[in-house]
Design a protein around this motif. Sequence first.
Motif, PDB file in Angstrom:
ATOM      1  N   VAL A 171       5.660 -32.383  -1.582  1.00 56.93           N
ATOM      2  CA  VAL A 171       6.496 -31.522  -0.539  1.00 56.93           C
ATOM      3  C   VAL A 171       7.387 -32.714   0.274  1.00 56.93           C
ATOM      4  CG1 VAL A 171       6.692 -30.166   1.420  1.00 56.93           C
ATOM      5  CG2 VAL A 171       5.112 -29.626  -0.474  1.00 56.93           C
ATOM      6  N   ALA A 172       6.543 -33.818   0.570  1.00 60.38           N
ATOM      7  CA  ALA A 172       7.230 -34.645   1.166  1.00 60.38           C
ATOM      8  C   ALA A 172       8.484 -35.313   0.617  1.00 60.38           C
ATOM      9  CB  ALA A 172       6.473 -35.877   1.884  1.00 60.38           C
ATOM     10  N   ILE A 173       8.136 -35.391  -0.638  1.00 63.20           N
ATOM     11  CA  ILE A 173       9.168 -36.142  -1.695  1.00 63.20           C
ATOM     12  C   ILE A 173      10.271 -35.038  -1.809  1.00 63.20           C
ATOM     13  CG2 ILE A 173       9.566 -37.050  -3.955  1.00 63.20           C
ATOM     14  CD1 ILE A 173       6.587 -38.356  -3.937  1.00 63.20           C
ATOM     15  N   ARG A 205      13.300 -43.072   4.437  1.00 62.62           N
ATOM     16  CA  ARG A 205      14.006 -44.386   4.015  1.00 62.62           C
ATOM     17  C   ARG A 205      13.194 -45.004   2.454  1.00 62.62           C
ATOM     18  NH1 ARG A 205      14.398 -48.963   8.473  1.00 62.62           N
ATOM     19  NH2 ARG A 205      15.925 -47.215   8.985  1.00 62.62           N
ATOM     20  N   SER A 206      11.970 -44.765   2.529  1.00 67.16           N
ATOM     21  CA  SER A 206      10.987 -45.539   1.523  1.00 67.16           C
ATOM     22  C   SER A 206      10.875 -44.325   0.567  1.00 67.16           C
ATOM     23  CB  SER A 206       9.495 -45.700   2.049  1.00 67.16           C
ATOM     24  OG  SER A 206       8.916 -44.679   2.642  1.00 67.16           O
ATOM     25  N   ILE A 211       8.671 -42.964  -5.288  1.00 66.72           N
ATOM     26  CA  ILE A 211       8.546 -42.361  -6.423  1.00 66.72           C
ATOM     27  C   ILE A 211       8.396 -43.517  -7.384  1.00 66.72           C
ATOM     28  CG2 ILE A 211      10.207 -41.057  -7.995  1.00 66.72           C
ATOM     29  CD1 ILE A 211      11.594 -39.823  -5.464  1.00 66.72           C
ATOM     30  N   VAL A 212       9.293 -44.295  -7.534  1.00 64.97           N
ATOM     31  CA  VAL A 212       9.093 -45.418  -8.365  1.00 64.97           C
ATOM     32  C   VAL A 212       7.484 -46.046  -8.287  1.00 64.97           C
ATOM     33  CG1 VAL A 212       9.523 -47.903  -9.062  1.00 64.97           C
ATOM     34  CG2 VAL A 212      11.219 -46.174  -8.222  1.00 64.97           C
TER      35      VAL A 212
END
Length: 279
Positions: A95-97, A103-104, A109-110
């Motif tokens: 949910v956060a992504i 900023r990060s 994700i990477v």
Amino acid sequence: MNARPRRLAPRILLNVAALVVIAASLFPVYWMVNTSLLPASAVQTPTPHWWPDEFTLSNYGDAFNDGLSTALLNSVAVTGITLVAGLCFGFLGAVAISRYRFRSRIPLIVAILVLQMIPAEAMIVSVFRVLDGWHLLNSILGLAFVNIALVLPFAMWSLRGFVNGVPADLEEAAMIDGCSRAGAFWRITFPLLAPGLIATGVFAFIQAWNEFVFALVIMTRPESLTLPIWLRAFVQATSATDWAVVMAASTIMAVPVIAFFLIVQHRMTSGMVAGAVKG
């Protein structure tokens, strides 16, 4: 007149091929259960018994008498903690992504993708040293932490796709109708994500239930063994393997996975095909 038989023949061939594949897939399971219901003397004969003509349940009693119940409880505890914690943290991370821009976000994700590329076996020594420093060797909590770390990247990445598939407009419409942001999410978005949670939960369940390598390194005491490790120790403990008891223990080990899958298979199927939700 001839077109219909021509179209019918490929269907018949496909159905026959599907039946052959299903039979080939189910036969090992049937043979495992069949062997578990035969006495050791019948299993060791050169003539195969295609059905339990000498039916007995003593193999299951022998398996429990040799410590299977303790290993079963350990596996249930580790799997339960992994399933609940992995889905909770994976869901919140997804949910956060998906819903927030910070900023990060891209580096996170990477990092999730990179973590899935690293073989878990490459981290055995470092994981062992960390758990040893935390005094969590031979503990259910320690093995559960490891399983959560193994499951979490996949859970976040998988649930991210489901969260992205639910339009944010639905939450905005609910907020216009008087819901708070949290209320709109839990009342509108969360029910739509249930199939994705179940599909991801099946993976987490199987991963934790069948985990072998880390359990072999971390759980070394007889009272802390999980089912896969107990089964290996049982086979190595006897010079002449009692395959009837081994198959009884294997059947008990397979039953929770099959039961869990049958309970959630409808939701899992809808979760696997729910690529997007359009409003």
